[in-house]
Enzyme design. Structure first.
Site, PDB file in Angstrom:
ATOM      1  CB  CYS A   2       9.837  -0.527 -12.793  1.00  0.00           C
ATOM      2  SG  CYS A   2      10.941   0.747 -12.792  1.00  0.00           S
ATOM      3  NE  ARG A  27       4.804  -2.358 -10.325  1.00  0.00           N
ATOM      4  CZ  ARG A  27       5.050  -3.469  -9.637  1.00  0.00           C
ATOM      5  NH1 ARG A  27       4.184  -4.286  -9.548  1.00  0.00           N
ATOM      6  NH2 ARG A  27       6.143  -3.601  -9.337  1.00  0.00           N
ATOM      7  CD1 TRP A  75       8.389   6.210  -9.474  1.00  0.00           C
ATOM      8  CD2 TRP A  75       9.986   5.343  -8.390  1.00  0.00           C
ATOM      9  NE1 TRP A  75       8.519   6.965  -8.387  1.00  0.00           N
ATOM     10  CE2 TRP A  75       9.266   6.291  -7.871  1.00  0.00           C
ATOM     11  CE3 TRP A  75      10.887   4.383  -7.972  1.00  0.00           C
ATOM     12  CZ2 TRP A  75      10.023   6.632  -6.199  1.00  0.00           C
ATOM     13  CZ3 TRP A  75      11.449   4.739  -6.706  1.00  0.00           C
ATOM     14  CH2 TRP A  75      10.846   5.919  -5.891  1.00  0.00           C
ATOM     15  CG  ASN A 101      10.388  -3.531 -12.719  1.00  0.00           C
ATOM     16  OD1 ASN A 101      10.568  -3.165 -13.793  1.00  0.00           O
ATOM     17  ND2 ASN A 101       9.176  -4.217 -12.311  1.00  0.00           N
ATOM     18  N   GLY A 102      14.346  -2.484 -10.428  1.00  0.00           N
ATOM     19  CA  GLY A 102      15.185  -2.604  -9.558  1.00  0.00           C
ATOM     20  C   GLY A 102      16.691  -1.834  -9.696  1.00  0.00           C
ATOM     21  CD  GLU A 482      -1.816   5.919   7.760  1.00  0.00           C
ATOM     22  OE1 GLU A 482      -0.265   6.183   7.682  1.00  0.00           O
ATOM     23  OE2 GLU A 482      -2.269   5.778   6.571  1.00  0.00           O
ATOM     24  CE  LYS A 486      -2.297   7.314   3.562  1.00  0.00           C
ATOM     25  NZ  LYS A 486      -1.971   6.328   4.376  1.00  0.00           N
ATOM     26  CD  GLU A 489       0.814   8.577   1.695  1.00  0.00           C
ATOM     27  OE1 GLU A 489       0.116   8.331   2.193  1.00  0.00           O
ATOM     28  OE2 GLU A 489       1.890   7.660   0.967  1.00  0.00           O
ATOM     29  CG  HIS A 505       8.027  20.129  25.090  1.00  0.00           C
ATOM     30  ND1 HIS A 505       8.601  20.836  26.084  1.00  0.00           N
ATOM     31  CD2 HIS A 505       6.878  19.316  25.347  1.00  0.00           C
ATOM     32  CE1 HIS A 505       7.783  20.214  27.179  1.00  0.00           C
ATOM     33  NE2 HIS A 505       6.999  19.347  26.874  1.00  0.00           N
ATOM     34  CE  LYS A 604      -0.629   0.037  -2.721  1.00  0.00           C
ATOM     35  NZ  LYS A 604      -1.189   1.029  -1.568  1.00  0.00           N
TER      36      LYS A 604
END
Ligand code: F6R
Length: 609
Positions: A2, A27, A75, A101-102, A482, A486, A489, A505, A604
């Site tokens: 948020c 964000r 969010w 926010n939170g 990584e 990427k 995402e 395996h 973010k």
């Protein structure tokens, strides 16, 4: 996550707040809203699910003239992302407005109590309860009412509140979620992030846990939870609003990928001398405790975890101490034995990741020395640590991390070298060889970008694949993780990162002509072993894309497509090898038409557990 922006002053608040929200779009959010106390004293509220454009079209280009207001991008954590649950929220009397926010953890209990006392709550959110708690506590002093309401709430929050009867006053408070105050000329601002207000002022106060800020156009008073005054310094932020814009690039992510040489230069400058000696002065506060260390634990999430894998390998190799990286959400509930001889290194670009902060705080309570590695000045993680190393990468706007990964790797490698040197386990020759590679890294990153010009186009040829298998071994394994992250995402294609030796395996059964193998095959001590594993995949019809070191003359025999990167010190390999993989993910995302900078379902900075 948020975003909050608030304004009180002589100018028209509406356009300032909407522009502030635009700067917060990066964000990640699912709804947006604005509240104003208009010049005629009426409260105006508009909020809409979806992108900011939805709010703008609901407003039809007009907001009532007002000298005070709050705005928010949400969010969702409690309740669906719809118009009703969007912030701001208002109390029963229609006088008090709150953005938050939170998460308020005891919100069910608070709601039940409020409903039993006759309040009507119209949303499913935890935030709305706060508006009603302030309403109950209000007796003519908004700051006192907010303090009292927060006394009943448990959880993490940054809130901003206004009351129609006090039309020049904004009250903000934070606990475990960032909130900053902006000081302008005869006007003040509240924001979750400096980017929202930077075009109006670069003078900000980073509020600390439990602070309550009482803003009027002419100034701000900060008090603690006990109501006592708190002295908070005013910081000058040297990021210009333009620094946070896209420049000439189509996306923030592309811009940030190309900013890596400069970000690395800033990151390394002042820490590596011309003669290659490495000096990490920020380590000072923990230096006396380094000799007695028995092991090192790195804690981080996502991309920062991948960088931490490199940091752990460097620490273990150079100090001889056991060192490992653990994902924050795992560390938190199954912590290893910790004592004052365990160094804990917390890595978080935002410095606000709840899953990283909680285990760090726990480790601090166990008496561990704590070092934080972050990109964000004033962030929560810095308050948990005795020593803080900033990445100095500049603002990263795209949700998917790029320049903060490469600067995290560089910073952790410098930190590992400095710790080993302090402990007497890294010789001058080894140190200076590493130092020289670090000094050469910005130019090498530029060369990696230059060598990767064709990658986005090549990615287009693979964009229709069912999935991708990224493999590495030893020092190249974190890059495989990584690279896969990427791709997942931003392109929404399934990708796995595996140690190449593990292919046989199990995951080798996934490989076929529709599931390419991406091999991070830069120079390393286990290069030959990795190539054998790649051959096993190729035998299953998988097309092979290899990232290899310049000068590797045989790689073309094992791969369908090869991207070269400059050679560097093995431990720094991830910094260069990730560059073409970032561009590969970008190219696949472009070909698939996804939202590169704000991928679905992601934020973010993840300030909830
Ligand atoms: C990946 C990404 C996330 C973050 C993770 C930790 O592109 O952005 O995986 O790396 O959420 O975030 P920080 O580093 O802010 O703690």
């Amino acid at each position: 996550m948020c975003g909050i922006v608030g304004y009180t002053g002589p100018r028209d608040a509406g356009p300032i707040l909407l522009e502030g929200l635009r700067h917060l779009e990066y964000r990640g959010y699912d709804s947006a809203g604005i509240a104003l106390v208009a010049d005629d004293g009426e409260l105006f509220v508009e909020k809409r699910a979806g992108k900011l454009a939805n709010l703008r079209s609901a407003l039809n280009g007009r907001t009532p003239h007002a000298g005070i207001g709050l705005a928010h991008t949400r969010w969702a954590t409690h309740g669906r992302p719809d118009d009703r649950n969007a912030h701001p929220h208002v109390d029963c009397s229609g006088a008090i407005t709150v953005v938050h926010n939170g998460i308020i953890e005891n919100f069910r209990e608070l709601r039940d109590g409020l409903v039993a006392r006759g309040h009507v709550l119209v949303s499913e959110t935890d935030t709305e309860a706060l508006a009603h708690l302030v309403e109950e506590a209000y007796a003519g002093d908004l700051a006192a009412a907010v303090r009292s309401a927060l006394g009943a709430a448990h959880g993490a929050y940054a809130i901003a509140v206004m009351h129609r009867a006090e039309p020049d006053r904004l009250v903000g408070s934070r606990m475990n979620v960032p909130l900053v105050v902006g000081i302008g000329e005869g006007e003040t601002f509240l924001a979750s992030d400096v980017a929202a207000i930077l075009e109006h002022t670069n003078r900000v106060i980073f509020l600390e846990e439990g602070d309550l800020a009482d803003l009027r156009p002419w100034g701000v008073t900060v008090t603690g939870p006990d109501g006592g005054p708190r002295e908070r310094p005013v910081s000058r932020i040297d990021w210009t609003p333009e620094a946070a814009e896209k420049g000439g690039y189509a996306h923030f992510m592309l811009k940030e990928i190309h900013e890596q040489p400069q970000a690395l230069r800033q990151c390394i400058s002042g820490r590596v001398r011309r003669d290659g000696r490495i000096r990490v002065e920020e380590l000072g506060p923990v230096a006396p405790r380094l000799a007695a260390l028995s092991r090192v634990e790195l804690v981080a999430c996502g991309t920062a975890y991948h960088a931490s894998l490199v940091g752990a390998a460097a620490l273990q190799a150079w100090t001889g101490l056991p060192a490992r990286a653990t994902v924050g959400s795992e560390f938190r509930y199954s912590p290893p034995p910790l004592d004052p001889t365990t160094l804990v290194i917390a890595v978080s670009q935002s410095g606000e990741t709840a899953d990283t902060i909680a285990p760090t705080r726990y480790a601090r309570e166990q008496g561990c020395p704590i070092v934080a590695v972050t990109n964000t000045v004033g962030s929560a993680i810095t308050r948990e640590a005795e020593a803080v190393l900033f990445l100095q990468a500049g603002p990263e706007i795209a949700v998917a991390a790029s320049k903060t990964f490469t600067t995290q790797v560089a910073t952790l490698v410098m930190l590992a070298a400095a710790i080993a040197r302090e402990r007497g386990s890294l010789g001058v020759e080894e140190e200076t060889a590493l130092g020289r590679s670090l000094l050469a890294l910005p130019a090498a990153a530029q060369r990696a970008l230059d060598l990767s010009v064709g990658v986005a186009g090549m990615a287009g040829r693979y964009a229709g694949s069912r999935g991708f298998m990224f493999v590495g071994r030893g020092t190249t394994f974190p890059t495989a993780l990584e690279g896969a992250l990427k791709l997942k995402e931003i392109s929404y294609v399934h990708a796995e990162g595996y140690p190449a030796g593990e292919l046989k395996h199990g995951p080798i059964s996934l490989l076929d002509a529709d599931c390419p193998l991406v091999a991070v095959a830069t120079r390393s001590t286990v290069y030959d072993k990795l190539i054998s594993n790649v051959m096993e995949g190729r035998a299953r019809d998988a097309r092979v894309i290899a990232v290899a070191s310049e000068g590797d003359e045989q790689i073309g025999r094992f791969a369908d497509d090869v991207v070269l990167v400059p050679d560097t010190h093995e431990i720094l390999g991830a910094v260069l090898a990730i560059v073409p993989l970032q561009l590969f993910a970008y190219g696949v995302a472009l070909a698939r038409g996804t939202d590169v900078d704000q991928p679905r379902n992601l934020a973010k900075s993840v300030t909830v557990e």
